[in-house]
Design an enzyme around this catalytic site. Structure first.
Site, PDB file in Angstrom:
ATOM      1  N   LYS A 197      -5.735  -8.769  -6.093  1.00  0.00           N
ATOM      2  CA  LYS A 197      -6.862  -9.141  -5.140  1.00  0.00           C
ATOM      3  C   LYS A 197      -8.273  -7.977  -5.734  1.00  0.00           C
ATOM      4  O   LYS A 197      -7.420  -6.838  -5.879  1.00  0.00           O
ATOM      5  CB  LYS A 197      -6.720  -9.150  -3.675  1.00  0.00           C
ATOM      6  CG  LYS A 197      -6.489  -7.813  -3.183  1.00  0.00           C
ATOM      7  CD  LYS A 197      -6.886  -7.988  -1.462  1.00  0.00           C
ATOM      8  CE  LYS A 197      -6.855  -6.564  -0.905  1.00  0.00           C
ATOM      9  NZ  LYS A 197      -7.981  -6.426   0.096  1.00  0.00           N
ATOM     10  N   LYS A 228       0.858  -1.249   0.021  1.00  0.00           N
ATOM     11  CA  LYS A 228      -0.176   0.134   0.150  1.00  0.00           C
ATOM     12  C   LYS A 228       0.928   1.211  -0.003  1.00  0.00           C
ATOM     13  O   LYS A 228       0.657   2.160  -0.471  1.00  0.00           O
ATOM     14  CB  LYS A 228      -1.000  -0.036   1.294  1.00  0.00           C
ATOM     15  CG  LYS A 228      -2.275  -1.030   1.094  1.00  0.00           C
ATOM     16  CD  LYS A 228      -3.241  -0.613   2.081  1.00  0.00           C
ATOM     17  CE  LYS A 228      -4.507  -1.765   1.613  1.00  0.00           C
ATOM     18  NZ  LYS A 228      -5.744  -1.370   2.328  1.00  0.00           N
ATOM     19  N   LYS A 288     -11.285  -2.516  -2.608  1.00  0.00           N
ATOM     20  CA  LYS A 288     -12.304  -1.459  -2.713  1.00  0.00           C
ATOM     21  C   LYS A 288     -11.538  -0.388  -2.708  1.00  0.00           C
ATOM     22  O   LYS A 288     -12.103   0.756  -3.440  1.00  0.00           O
ATOM     23  CB  LYS A 288     -12.731  -1.107  -1.136  1.00  0.00           C
ATOM     24  CG  LYS A 288     -13.492  -2.377  -0.514  1.00  0.00           C
ATOM     25  CD  LYS A 288     -14.193  -1.704   0.543  1.00  0.00           C
ATOM     26  CE  LYS A 288     -14.226  -2.586   1.959  1.00  0.00           C
ATOM     27  NZ  LYS A 288     -13.409  -1.927   2.845  1.00  0.00           N
TER      28      LYS A 288
HETATM   29  P1  ATP Z   1      -8.854  -2.529   0.530  1.00  0.00           P
HETATM   30  O1  ATP Z   1      -8.961  -3.377  -0.557  1.00  0.00           O
HETATM   31  O2  ATP Z   1      -9.521  -1.361   0.504  1.00  0.00           O
HETATM   32  O3  ATP Z   1      -7.588  -2.606   1.342  1.00  0.00           O
HETATM   33  P2  ATP Z   1     -10.584  -4.488   1.657  1.00  0.00           P
HETATM   34  O4  ATP Z   1     -11.358  -4.826   0.153  1.00  0.00           O
HETATM   35  O5  ATP Z   1      -9.280  -5.162   1.821  1.00  0.00           O
HETATM   36  O6  ATP Z   1     -10.055  -2.899   1.290  1.00  0.00           O
HETATM   37  P3  ATP Z   1     -11.451  -4.574   4.179  1.00  0.00           P
HETATM   38  O7  ATP Z   1     -12.530  -3.703   4.815  1.00  0.00           O
HETATM   39  O8  ATP Z   1     -10.211  -4.049   4.697  1.00  0.00           O
HETATM   40  O9  ATP Z   1     -11.650  -4.412   2.799  1.00  0.00           O
HETATM   41  O10 ATP Z   1     -11.890  -6.185   4.292  1.00  0.00           O
HETATM   42  C1  ATP Z   1     -12.833  -6.856   5.166  1.00  0.00           C
HETATM   43  C2  ATP Z   1     -12.474  -8.098   4.799  1.00  0.00           C
HETATM   44  O11 ATP Z   1     -12.647  -8.780   3.517  1.00  0.00           O
HETATM   45  C3  ATP Z   1     -11.364  -8.733   5.193  1.00  0.00           C
HETATM   46  O12 ATP Z   1     -11.824  -9.861   6.110  1.00  0.00           O
HETATM   47  C4  ATP Z   1     -10.527  -9.069   4.145  1.00  0.00           C
HETATM   48  O13 ATP Z   1      -9.717 -10.098   4.564  1.00  0.00           O
HETATM   49  C5  ATP Z   1     -11.707  -9.405   3.145  1.00  0.00           C
HETATM   50  N1  ATP Z   1     -11.224  -9.390   1.829  1.00  0.00           N
HETATM   51  C6  ATP Z   1     -10.834  -8.127   1.171  1.00  0.00           C
HETATM   52  N2  ATP Z   1     -10.567  -8.089  -0.230  1.00  0.00           N
HETATM   53  C7  ATP Z   1     -10.761  -9.523  -0.270  1.00  0.00           C
HETATM   54  C8  ATP Z   1     -10.799 -10.268  -1.474  1.00  0.00           C
HETATM   55  N3  ATP Z   1     -10.231  -9.917  -2.723  1.00  0.00           N
HETATM   56  N4  ATP Z   1     -11.102 -11.662  -1.348  1.00  0.00           N
HETATM   57  C9  ATP Z   1     -11.465 -12.233  -0.265  1.00  0.00           C
HETATM   58  N5  ATP Z   1     -11.553 -11.303   0.925  1.00  0.00           N
HETATM   59  C10 ATP Z   1     -11.243 -10.385   0.741  1.00  0.00           C
END
Ligand code: ATP
Ligand code: LTN
Length: 327
Positions: free
Chosen positions: A194, A112, A197
């Site tokens: 991955k 990041k 968001k």
């Molecule tokens: P960002 O991508 O902005 O870092 P994020 O999508 O990881 O955000 P979080 O709120 O940090 O969002 O994550 C919420 C949950 O979703 C966490 O348990 C994280 O491990 C899971 N998660 C996030 N992205 C993925 C993905 N691409 N596939 C599966 N699980 C995910």
């Protein structure tokens, strides 16, 4: 006594099907078996710049989506991290016992911060200490998350063990619960990254509130490959990702899915998958609209959630202070 589940979600960007399949949907499934705490981690969100009015709205949206997805406020406490000052307080204390070298190994920070370079905050570096505080404050047994959080939970366990070794038994050692399938849903435009968001791939993440048209358009544009047969093969990340999403939303066995598509092409897979996603999101979206028609309802549930968990947080924090000789 039921074991305690704790997990967190950032109120940033649009919650996507990766968050849903690996985390939120699993939280819903675990609800009856455990005592459940789900935290909307706004203090984590501000490790990168946020627009204040947008952040406030996203906190409510995230809560609304959790309830719409099936989190039952009778069975689970959903609350906002900044409503309890104990999170920030314990994070500071853990900062003082986590060796710098442990933090420097965190791969998520490396990824990041590489995107932000000069403007990266100290908070982003310290993110895992706050996450450890979230979990340890509630003496959680289980932490259901996606694969990207595995290293942070390892650090949490190490920090808890270190604290216990220095000051005496204080924290329960939590365990990560990571699904075998779908722990890492990939970005549709770049299946080597991955689905995210907030990252640059955000535009090709499928949001839980996406319209049917948006879902169809994103799935039809998803990157695949130049082969033809439809098989689960990790060496073909684009098709593999679409098939995993198909598997998770339908609950069908892999062999049955491969058989179903044996005489079909990529366009058929994409068309069917889009409709399956739309069909799964549609009840969630109508539930979300009902829940948010009265904005004070979500606020009320969040206040109640914080009230319920406060005594747990306070108990751990005062034990920690006592052990360390603070105050
Ligand atoms: P960002 O991508 O902005 O870092 P994020 O999508 O990881 O955000 P979080 O709120 O940090 O969002 O994550 C919420 C949950 O979703 C966490 O348990 C994280 O491990 C899971 N998660 C996030 N992205 C993925 C993905 N691409 N596939 C599966 N699980 C995910
Ligand atoms: N870091 C997590 C969100 C998060 C979390 C937590 C998850 C913050 N605190 C405690 C589990 C337990 C993320 O980015 N997905």
């Amino acid at each position: 006594m039921k074991e305690r589940v704790f997990s967190g979600i950032q109120p940033t960007g649009n919650i996507h099907i990766g968050n849903y399949l690996a985390a939120v949907r699993r939280w819903v499934e675990l609800q009856n078996e455990y005592e459940n705490l789900f935290c909307i981690v706004d203090l984590h969100a501000i490790t990168v710049p946020q627009d204040p009015s947008m952040l406030k709205a996203k906190i409510r949206e995230t809560a609304g989506l959790l309830f719409a997805a099936g989190i039952d406020p009778e069975k689970s406490s959903v609350f906002v991290q900044s409503h309890l000052s104990a999170h920030a307080e314990l994070a500071w204390i853990l900062n003082c016992i986590i060796p710098l070298g442990w933090m420097q190994r965190m791969t998520q920070f490396k990824e990041k911060s590489a995107m932000q370079r000069r403007t990266v905050s100290t908070g982003l570096f310290d993110y895992p200490a706050l996450m450890a505080a979230d979990i340890l404050l509630y003496q959680a047994d289980l932490v259901p998350v996606g694969e990207d959080q595995r290293q942070h939970i390892e650090l949490t366990r190490d920090a808890a063990r270190r604290f216990n070794a220095i000051y005496g038994e204080t924290f329960r050692i939590p365990e990560a619960v990571i699904p075998e399938v779908g722990a890492r849903i990939m970005d549709l435009a770049d299946p080597l990254k991955k689905m995210s968001k907030s990252g640059p791939g955000g535009a090709m993440a499928i949001g839980l509130l996406d319209t049917p048209e948006a879902v169809r358009s994103k799935i039809m544009k998803a990157q695949t490959d130049s082969l033809r047969d439809i098989r689960f093969d990790e060496g073909r990340p684009g098709i593999h990702n679409l098939l995993v999403i198909y598997e998770l939303f339908t609950g069908m066995a892999r062999t049955a899915i491969e058989r179903h598509f044996s005489a079909k092409g990529y366009a058929d897979l994409k068309r069917e998958l889009a409709e399956i996603i739309i069909g799964n999101l549609s009840p969630l979206q109508s539930h979300y609209r009902e829940l948010t028609s009265d904005p004070s309802y979500i606020n009320h549930l969040l206040t109640e959630g914080a009230q319920r968990v406060r005594p747990l947080a306070e108990r751990t924090l005062s034990l920690v202070k006592e052990r360390m000789g603070l105050g």
